[in-house]
Motif scaffolding. Structure first.
Motif, PDB file in Angstrom:
ATOM      1  N   HIS A  29       0.797  -1.227   0.000  1.00  0.00           N
ATOM      2  CA  HIS A  29       0.000   0.000   0.000  1.00  0.00           C
ATOM      3  C   HIS A  29       0.833   1.283   0.000  1.00  0.00           C
ATOM      4  CE1 HIS A  29      -3.524  -2.467   0.517  1.00  0.00           C
ATOM      5  NE2 HIS A  29      -3.010  -3.021   1.604  1.00  0.00           N
ATOM      6  N   GLY A  30       2.068   1.218   0.457  1.00  0.00           N
ATOM      7  CA  GLY A  30       2.977   2.344   0.373  1.00  0.00           C
ATOM      8  C   GLY A  30       2.391   3.661   0.861  1.00  0.00           C
ATOM      9  N   LEU A  31       2.392   4.647  -0.029  1.00  0.00           N
ATOM     10  CA  LEU A  31       1.949   5.995   0.322  1.00  0.00           C
ATOM     11  C   LEU A  31       0.473   6.070   0.696  1.00  0.00           C
ATOM     12  CD1 LEU A  31       3.769   7.885  -2.552  1.00  0.00           C
ATOM     13  CD2 LEU A  31       4.390   7.983  -0.134  1.00  0.00           C
ATOM     14  N   ARG A  32      -0.302   5.074   0.320  1.00  0.00           N
ATOM     15  CA  ARG A  32      -1.718   5.087   0.684  1.00  0.00           C
ATOM     16  C   ARG A  32      -1.909   4.879   2.183  1.00  0.00           C
ATOM     17  NH1 ARG A  32      -5.290   1.790  -3.643  1.00  0.00           N
ATOM     18  NH2 ARG A  32      -6.888   3.237  -2.856  1.00  0.00           N
ATOM     19  N   LEU A  33      -0.812   4.548   2.884  1.00  0.00           N
ATOM     20  CA  LEU A  33      -0.853   4.426   4.337  1.00  0.00           C
ATOM     21  C   LEU A  33      -0.505   5.741   5.026  1.00  0.00           C
ATOM     22  CD1 LEU A  33       0.931   0.978   4.780  1.00  0.00           C
ATOM     23  CD2 LEU A  33      -1.523   1.442   4.807  1.00  0.00           C
ATOM     24  N   PHE A  70      -3.447  13.091  -6.109  1.00  0.00           N
ATOM     25  CA  PHE A  70      -3.581  11.662  -6.385  1.00  0.00           C
ATOM     26  C   PHE A  70      -2.481  10.924  -5.629  1.00  0.00           C
ATOM     27  CE2 PHE A  70      -5.101  14.022 -10.057  1.00  0.00           C
ATOM     28  CZ  PHE A  70      -6.376  13.510 -10.208  1.00  0.00           C
ATOM     29  N   VAL A  71      -2.873   9.858  -4.929  1.00  0.00           N
ATOM     30  CA  VAL A  71      -1.924   9.095  -4.127  1.00  0.00           C
ATOM     31  C   VAL A  71      -1.976   7.631  -4.535  1.00  0.00           C
ATOM     32  CG1 VAL A  71      -1.192   8.458  -1.803  1.00  0.00           C
ATOM     33  CG2 VAL A  71      -2.224  10.702  -2.202  1.00  0.00           C
ATOM     34  N   PRO A  73       0.412   3.805  -4.398  1.00  0.00           N
ATOM     35  CA  PRO A  73       1.356   3.219  -3.445  1.00  0.00           C
ATOM     36  C   PRO A  73       2.772   3.804  -3.558  1.00  0.00           C
ATOM     37  CG  PRO A  73      -0.049   1.509  -4.326  1.00  0.00           C
ATOM     38  CD  PRO A  73      -0.382   2.763  -5.099  1.00  0.00           C
ATOM     39  N   SER A  74       3.238   4.064  -4.788  1.00  0.00           N
ATOM     40  CA  SER A  74       4.629   4.500  -4.950  1.00  0.00           C
ATOM     41  C   SER A  74       4.785   5.911  -5.488  1.00  0.00           C
ATOM     42  CB  SER A  74       5.371   3.530  -5.895  1.00  0.00           C
ATOM     43  OG  SER A  74       4.797   3.559  -7.190  1.00  0.00           O
ATOM     44  N   ARG A  75       3.706   6.641  -5.676  1.00  0.00           N
ATOM     45  CA  ARG A  75       3.869   8.007  -6.171  1.00  0.00           C
ATOM     46  C   ARG A  75       2.703   8.885  -5.735  1.00  0.00           C
ATOM     47  NH1 ARG A  75       1.950   8.964 -12.239  1.00  0.00           N
ATOM     48  NH2 ARG A  75       0.255   7.458 -12.297  1.00  0.00           N
ATOM     49  N   VAL A  76       2.988  10.173  -5.681  1.00  0.00           N
ATOM     50  CA  VAL A  76       1.980  11.162  -5.330  1.00  0.00           C
ATOM     51  C   VAL A  76       2.057  12.278  -6.359  1.00  0.00           C
ATOM     52  CG1 VAL A  76       3.576  12.299  -3.717  1.00  0.00           C
ATOM     53  CG2 VAL A  76       1.129  12.699  -3.528  1.00  0.00           C
ATOM     54  N   ILE A  77       0.894  12.720  -6.832  1.00  0.00           N
ATOM     55  CA  ILE A  77       0.794  13.825  -7.781  1.00  0.00           C
ATOM     56  C   ILE A  77      -0.039  14.909  -7.119  1.00  0.00           C
ATOM     57  CG2 ILE A  77      -0.007  14.594 -10.049  1.00  0.00           C
ATOM     58  CD1 ILE A  77       0.347  10.925  -9.582  1.00  0.00           C
ATOM     59  N   LEU A  78       0.536  16.087  -6.989  1.00  0.00           N
ATOM     60  CA  LEU A  78      -0.152  17.222  -6.373  1.00  0.00           C
ATOM     61  C   LEU A  78      -0.179  18.360  -7.384  1.00  0.00           C
ATOM     62  CD1 LEU A  78      -1.456  18.654  -3.979  1.00  0.00           C
ATOM     63  CD2 LEU A  78       0.842  19.133  -3.094  1.00  0.00           C
ATOM     64  N   LYS A  79      -1.378  18.843  -7.677  1.00  0.00           N
ATOM     65  CA  LYS A  79      -1.568  19.866  -8.704  1.00  0.00           C
ATOM     66  C   LYS A  79      -2.422  20.970  -8.096  1.00  0.00           C
ATOM     67  CE  LYS A  79      -2.984  20.208 -13.549  1.00  0.00           C
ATOM     68  NZ  LYS A  79      -3.271  19.417 -14.763  1.00  0.00           N
ATOM     69  N   THR A  80      -1.895  22.202  -8.082  1.00  0.00           N
ATOM     70  CA  THR A  80      -2.638  23.296  -7.468  1.00  0.00           C
ATOM     71  C   THR A  80      -2.565  24.548  -8.328  1.00  0.00           C
ATOM     72  OG1 THR A  80      -0.743  24.089  -6.150  1.00  0.00           O
ATOM     73  CG2 THR A  80      -2.158  22.411  -5.158  1.00  0.00           C
ATOM     74  N   CYS A  81      -3.616  25.365  -8.207  1.00  0.00           N
ATOM     75  CA  CYS A  81      -3.706  26.600  -8.982  1.00  0.00           C
ATOM     76  C   CYS A  81      -3.702  27.793  -8.035  1.00  0.00           C
ATOM     77  CB  CYS A  81      -4.964  26.591  -9.846  1.00  0.00           C
ATOM     78  SG  CYS A  81      -6.490  26.324  -8.908  1.00  0.00           S
ATOM     79  N   GLY A  82      -4.139  28.957  -8.524  1.00  0.00           N
ATOM     80  CA  GLY A  82      -4.196  30.143  -7.690  1.00  0.00           C
ATOM     81  C   GLY A  82      -2.820  30.589  -7.239  1.00  0.00           C
ATOM     82  N   THR A  83      -2.738  31.084  -6.031  1.00  0.00           N
ATOM     83  CA  THR A  83      -1.463  31.541  -5.473  1.00  0.00           C
ATOM     84  C   THR A  83      -0.965  30.572  -4.405  1.00  0.00           C
ATOM     85  OG1 THR A  83      -2.680  32.959  -3.928  1.00  0.00           O
ATOM     86  CG2 THR A  83      -1.907  33.973  -5.965  1.00  0.00           C
ATOM     87  N   THR A  84      -1.223  29.305  -4.616  1.00  0.00           N
ATOM     88  CA  THR A  84      -0.771  28.269  -3.690  1.00  0.00           C
ATOM     89  C   THR A  84       0.752  28.166  -3.700  1.00  0.00           C
ATOM     90  OG1 THR A  84      -1.159  26.683  -5.470  1.00  0.00           O
ATOM     91  CG2 THR A  84      -2.853  26.867  -3.768  1.00  0.00           C
ATOM     92  N   ARG A  85       1.277  27.638  -2.606  1.00  0.00           N
ATOM     93  CA  ARG A  85       2.726  27.445  -2.442  1.00  0.00           C
ATOM     94  C   ARG A  85       3.026  25.952  -2.563  1.00  0.00           C
ATOM     95  NH1 ARG A  85       1.007  31.875   0.311  1.00  0.00           N
ATOM     96  NH2 ARG A  85       2.484  33.588   0.649  1.00  0.00           N
ATOM     97  N   LEU A  86       2.887  25.435  -3.752  1.00  0.00           N
ATOM     98  CA  LEU A  86       2.945  23.986  -3.982  1.00  0.00           C
ATOM     99  C   LEU A  86       4.218  23.350  -3.443  1.00  0.00           C
ATOM    100  CD1 LEU A  86       1.904  21.376  -5.329  1.00  0.00           C
ATOM    101  CD2 LEU A  86       3.033  22.109  -7.415  1.00  0.00           C
ATOM    102  N   LEU A  87       5.362  23.959  -3.707  1.00  0.00           N
ATOM    103  CA  LEU A  87       6.622  23.308  -3.356  1.00  0.00           C
ATOM    104  C   LEU A  87       6.843  23.209  -1.858  1.00  0.00           C
ATOM    105  CD1 LEU A  87       9.025  24.665  -6.119  1.00  0.00           C
ATOM    106  CD2 LEU A  87       7.665  22.571  -6.068  1.00  0.00           C
ATOM    107  N   ARG A  88       6.069  23.957  -1.073  1.00  0.00           N
ATOM    108  CA  ARG A  88       6.181  23.839   0.389  1.00  0.00           C
ATOM    109  C   ARG A  88       5.748  22.450   0.868  1.00  0.00           C
ATOM    110  NH1 ARG A  88       6.348  29.061   2.723  1.00  0.00           N
ATOM    111  NH2 ARG A  88       7.446  30.405   1.233  1.00  0.00           N
ATOM    112  N   ALA A  89       5.051  21.708   0.000  1.00  0.00           N
ATOM    113  CA  ALA A  89       4.620  20.355   0.384  1.00  0.00           C
ATOM    114  C   ALA A  89       5.756  19.345   0.317  1.00  0.00           C
ATOM    115  CB  ALA A  89       3.479  19.890  -0.523  1.00  0.00           C
ATOM    116  N   VAL A  90       6.822  19.640  -0.432  1.00  0.00           N
ATOM    117  CA  VAL A  90       7.878  18.646  -0.665  1.00  0.00           C
ATOM    118  C   VAL A  90       8.504  18.155   0.636  1.00  0.00           C
ATOM    119  CG1 VAL A  90      10.113  18.213  -1.748  1.00  0.00           C
ATOM    120  CG2 VAL A  90       8.333  19.457  -3.003  1.00  0.00           C
TER     121      VAL A  90
END
Length: 350
Positions: A29-33, A70-71, A73-90
């Motif tokens: 299950h990997g990242l789904r956990l 999207f999550v 088991p082995s990868r996560v895809i995060l897509k955001t618009c507006g003035t979000t700070r996406l890279l702060r999630a890394v």
């Protein structure tokens, strides 16, 4: 909100991890956990939140207040618009994955050119700043790194920004094939939408139904439900206007986001899956909005697959999907990135 309107153009981050080899629940299950608290912390760092969730045997899909997550088991895809700070999630995601025993295998970040670049927060206002941030955030073991701005012609204002880092210069970056076919990730950005069609994504005043119910109606009336007819579609309507949807089909997903306001109307379509239908679906999605300006990027693995794929064949397939809609290709470019991945980029106008 941006200074002149809402920024529709999204930032997209994809992190691929190595699953444990010892078997067990973490290997399956990997990242789904990942704990709900960890996902919430990552999204709070980005400054967005989950508004709808769904899942199947392959992955979990979330509609966000700004785009989608999207999550697998082995990868996560995060897509955001507006003035979000996406890279702060890394750093948040890397720490949470590390607690599950998962090590990062590759990172890919992409975005188009903003409608309102002056409104973007650090580090997103400048691609060089984004690259420096990512170089400092990903592990030093990702030796093979490259960043590039695909600008097909000097006159074009449309640019595609890509950053890639991988543990290998020629190995696969994860999820390259679906049912034996080469895996494509298609990203389409549309502006200057047909005004009549864009009005379908406004809420009717005093409509007391839920955002999910209205979103499902928008999916049906707009024709978006027929873009990937085998998928299970989850639509969500925003007040006073705007729409997002995630579509699930086995290990494949599609996602659409719409900002319909006059003057800065925007819609995006993303599809991740295998086979030629990934490219053919572009035409069905664009037909829903009839935009005057379209840019399309396709990312695919070049090392394996049931048939040979090259940039020329991808360019041709995308053009064949869009030209019948009265759109002409104005420019095109392609570049290779670590992990034997090629990214193509094309611009079209009516």
């Amino acid at each position: 909100m941006a200074s002149l309107g809402f920024e529709g153009f999204e930032k997209r981050l994809e992190l691929v991890f190595l699953l444990p080899t010892c078997g067990g629940e973490r290997a399956r299950h990997g990242l789904r956990l990942l704990p709900v608290a960890a996902l919430r912390e990552a999204l709070e760092a980005v400054q967005c939140a989950v508004v709808s969730a769904a899942g199947n045997a392959s992955f979990d899909a979330y509609v966000l207040s700004e785009s989608s997550l999207f999550v697998y088991p082995s990868r996560v895809i995060l897509k955001t618009c507006g003035t979000t700070r996406l890279l702060r999630a890394v750093p948040v995601l890397l720490r949470a994955a590390g607690e599950l025993g998962l090590g990062l295998r590759s990172c890919r970040y992409s975005r188009g050119s903003y409608l309102f670049p002056e409104a973007q927060p650090f580090p997103h206002a400048d691609f060089d700043d984004e690259v420096r941030y990512l170089d400092g955030a990903v592990p030093s073991g990702l030796h093979f790194r490259r960043s590039s701005v695909l600008q097909p012609s000097p006159q074009s204002t449309h640019k595609w920004h890509v950053y890639s880092a991988s543990t290998s210069s020629d190995g696969a970056t994860g999820h390259e094939h679906v049912d034996g076919a080469t895996h494509f990730t298609v990203e389409v950005c549309m502006t200057e939408l047909d005004r009549t069609l864009a009005r379908q994504f406004y809420l009717t005043p005093a409509d007391a139904r839920s955002s999910h119910a209205i979103g499902d109606e928008m999916t049906a009336l707009s024709g978006l439900g027929g873009v990937n007819p085998q998928s299970l579609v989850f639509g969500y309507a925003f007040a006073p206007c705007g729409y997002s949807m995630n579509a699930l089909d086995g290990a494949r997903y599609a996602t659409v986001h719409v900002t319909p306001e006059d003057g800065h109307s925007y819609a995006s379509y993303e599809y991740a899956g295998g086979g030629a239908d990934a490219l053919a679906s572009i035409g069905r999605a664009v037909a829903v909005f009839r935009p005057s300006v379209v840019s399309a990027s396709v990312c695919y693995a070049t090392t394996a697959g049931s048939q040979a794929v090259d940039a020329t064949s991808v360019w041709s397939a995308v053009a064949n999907a869009l030209e019948p809609l009265g759109l002409a290709c104005r420019s095109q470019a392609a570049e290779g990135f670590p992990g034997a991945v090629t990214v193509t980029y094309q611009t079209f106008t009516a």
